[in-house]
Structure formats: structure tokens, C-alpha cells
Write a protein that holds these residues in place. Sequence first.
Motif, short mmCIF file in Angstrom:
data_model
loop_
_atom_site.label_atom_id
_atom_site.label_comp_id
_atom_site.label_asym_id
_atom_site.label_seq_id
_atom_site.Cartn_x
_atom_site.Cartn_y
_atom_site.Cartn_z
N SER A 33 8.75 93.03 -16.54
CA SER A 33 8.04 94.25 -16.14
C SER A 33 7.88 94.19 -14.63
O SER A 33 7.51 93.13 -14.09
N THR A 34 8.15 95.28 -13.94
CA THR A 34 8.00 95.25 -12.48
C THR A 34 6.52 95.04 -12.11
O THR A 34 6.22 94.44 -11.08
N GLN A 57 13.87 96.93 -17.85
CA GLN A 57 12.75 96.04 -18.10
C GLN A 57 12.81 95.59 -19.56
O GLN A 57 13.06 96.40 -20.45
N ARG A 61 5.57 97.90 -19.68
CA ARG A 61 4.24 98.14 -20.23
C ARG A 61 3.73 99.53 -19.86
O ARG A 61 3.92 99.99 -18.73
N GLY A 62 3.08 100.17 -20.82
CA GLY A 62 2.44 101.45 -20.55
C GLY A 62 0.93 101.30 -20.55
O GLY A 62 0.41 100.19 -20.68
N ARG A 63 0.22 102.42 -20.44
CA ARG A 63 -1.24 102.37 -20.49
C ARG A 63 -1.68 101.95 -21.89
O ARG A 63 -0.96 102.15 -22.86
N TRP A 68 6.61 100.45 -22.79
CA TRP A 68 7.32 101.50 -22.04
C TRP A 68 8.81 101.22 -22.19
O TRP A 68 9.33 100.25 -21.66
N LYS A 126 6.90 114.35 -21.98
CA LYS A 126 6.66 113.41 -20.87
C LYS A 126 7.96 112.91 -20.25
O LYS A 126 8.87 112.51 -20.97
N ILE A 148 5.53 102.75 -11.69
CA ILE A 148 6.05 104.09 -12.00
C ILE A 148 7.25 103.96 -12.94
O ILE A 148 8.21 103.23 -12.64
C1 BTN Z 1 2.18 105.14 -19.22
O1 BTN Z 1 2.34 106.36 -19.15
O2 BTN Z 1 1.74 104.61 -20.24
C2 BTN Z 1 2.49 104.29 -18.02
C3 BTN Z 1 3.91 103.82 -18.01
C4 BTN Z 1 4.25 103.00 -16.79
C5 BTN Z 1 5.62 102.38 -16.86
C6 BTN Z 1 5.99 101.70 -15.56
S1 BTN Z 1 7.69 101.24 -15.51
C7 BTN Z 1 7.41 100.33 -14.06
C8 BTN Z 1 6.10 99.61 -14.24
N1 BTN Z 1 6.30 98.37 -14.96
C9 BTN Z 1 5.73 98.39 -16.17
O3 BTN Z 1 5.77 97.46 -16.99
N2 BTN Z 1 5.11 99.54 -16.37
C10 BTN Z 1 5.24 100.43 -15.22
#
Ligand code: BTN
Length: 264
Positions: A33-34, A57, A61-63, A68, A126, A148
Motif C-alpha cells: 500500500s502506498t 498495490q 486500503r480504503g476507509r 481498495w 465512485k 489517493i
Molecule cells: C476510500 O475511499 O475508502 C479511500 C481509498 C484510498 C485508496 C488509496 S490508493 C493509494 C493509497 N494507498 C492505500 O492503501 N490507500 C490509498
Amino acid sequence: MKSTTYITNIQNVFQTLKNDFFKKLYVFSEVDSTNNAAKKIIETGFDEATLVVAETQKKGRGRFSRTWESPKGGLYCSIILKPSVPDDKITLLPLVTSLAVAMTVKKYNLNPKIKWPNDVRIKNRKIAGILFESLHDPNDNLCVISGIGINLNTDMKYFPKQLTEHITSIKNELNRTINYQDFFKNLLMNFQMYYNFFSTANFKKIVDEWKQYSDTLGKKVKIETMNGEIVGLAVDIDDSGFLLVCKKNNQILKITAGDCIYLR
Ligand code: BTN
């Protein structure tokens, strides 16, 4: 695309930015994950502003600890910053980021909307999300990571079936592949512009522009928070980026974080 080509392309974007805002670049063909990579960079010391980018990736990861999906074609990056604004304004940074994304997407004759707090959507599906995290560096300075994820040239077949009703990609909307480097360069320039408003305390500009892109205000919403659900009318956002929801009994609640669902 060969991963070495990807890395060279991103290095070229970084060089052609021709400004001194982004100080350092870390680019990977594949990373877990970045945002995780950004955390490691912070722990060992970093230059403001540092950029971490990856072609794919493995554990995006997302929120709210969601996954993600990060197949090739998407844009995955994290911007590391050490903001020098009052702590209560840091919460505006995700809005700075979603504004930069929306403005970049709009250039492609699309009509992006932002759903609070910072989902960028096209026709209610989205295309981008932001994962905002903060931590302290070894010198105890507050550092933030704006992660992002953008479904750019992503083929819809790479997304799980149950998601395709809710998400889309720019390629899917335009029926063509767009130039990744051009898009990325525009995104970074737009981010820099809004970050400049932020660091010069022009918070009103950010909130006003965010409102223009938002389709949340004026809608009946259900917000799922850590402490339960809130239903009401989304009436405004304040100058920290928090959502103001007016309940049936006319009580106005300030929501700092949560998942927003539009009701009919
Ligand atoms: C969301 O809407 O849930 C947030 C998603 C964010 C994804 C980005 S991809 C680059 C960065 N690295 C991650 O693991 N997540 C964020």
C-alpha cells in the motif's frame, strides 16, 4: 506495460513538474500500500512534500479498513506533508485532495461530484477515494498522508461483480484510455494549487470550491458513524470540513467522520 517503463514514466512526470513543491519521489511497480510505504518513510525521516506512487498495490486500503482494489491501470499515490497550519484545520486536507482530483477529472469533459467527505463520483458511481492518515515523525512533528486511489484506465472486469454497480473508471466513462502521465501531472499541479491556499490559511476558498463540486449539501442523508447512525438534512460544511446535519427536531449536529448514504 513493463514495470521499468512505468517507473521511468513517473520519474519523467516528476522531473517535468518544474517546481520545487514536491521534494522527493518513491515509485514502485508493486507495493502493499502506498500509505504503508509512506508510513515507513515518515518513521525514517522525510522531506516535505514527498510523493509515493505505485503501479499496483497488493493490499490497497480504503476507509474503515476496507480493501481498495488496485489493479494495473489505476492511479495509486500518497502525498506526505508536514503542514504548518493550526491542528484544527488539518481536517481540511482531505477536501484539498478531493478538490484536486475533481478538478483534474473535470478537464476530461466529465462532471465529477464529491460526496462527503471525499469520494469523487461520476453519475453516482465512485471513481476515486482518499485515505487520510496522520502520525508523528521521530521528532514528534505531526505528519499527514493523503492517499489517493483513482480508477483511471482500469478495466471494469478487474473489479468484483458486486462493486460494478457502485464504481466506475474514467476509461469506462470515456470509452478510451487516457494518458496516465498527463493526468498525473495535472493532478499534482492541482493539488499544489489547493495546498497553497491551505498553507496560506485561505480556508474559505477551499470550502467554497468544495461546495461547488459537492452533491451532498441539500440532500437527506444517513451518516454511519462510530457511535451510530444519524439521519437528517445535510445543510453545510464548516471551515474544518465537518458536515452539519439538521435532524428532524431541528437540532444541528456536526459530523467529523462517517460514511454518508443518500436517502430519497
Ligand atoms: C476510500 O475511499 O475508502 C479511500 C481509498 C484510498 C485508496 C488509496 S490508493 C493509494 C493509497 N494507498 C492505500 O492503501 N490507500 C490509498
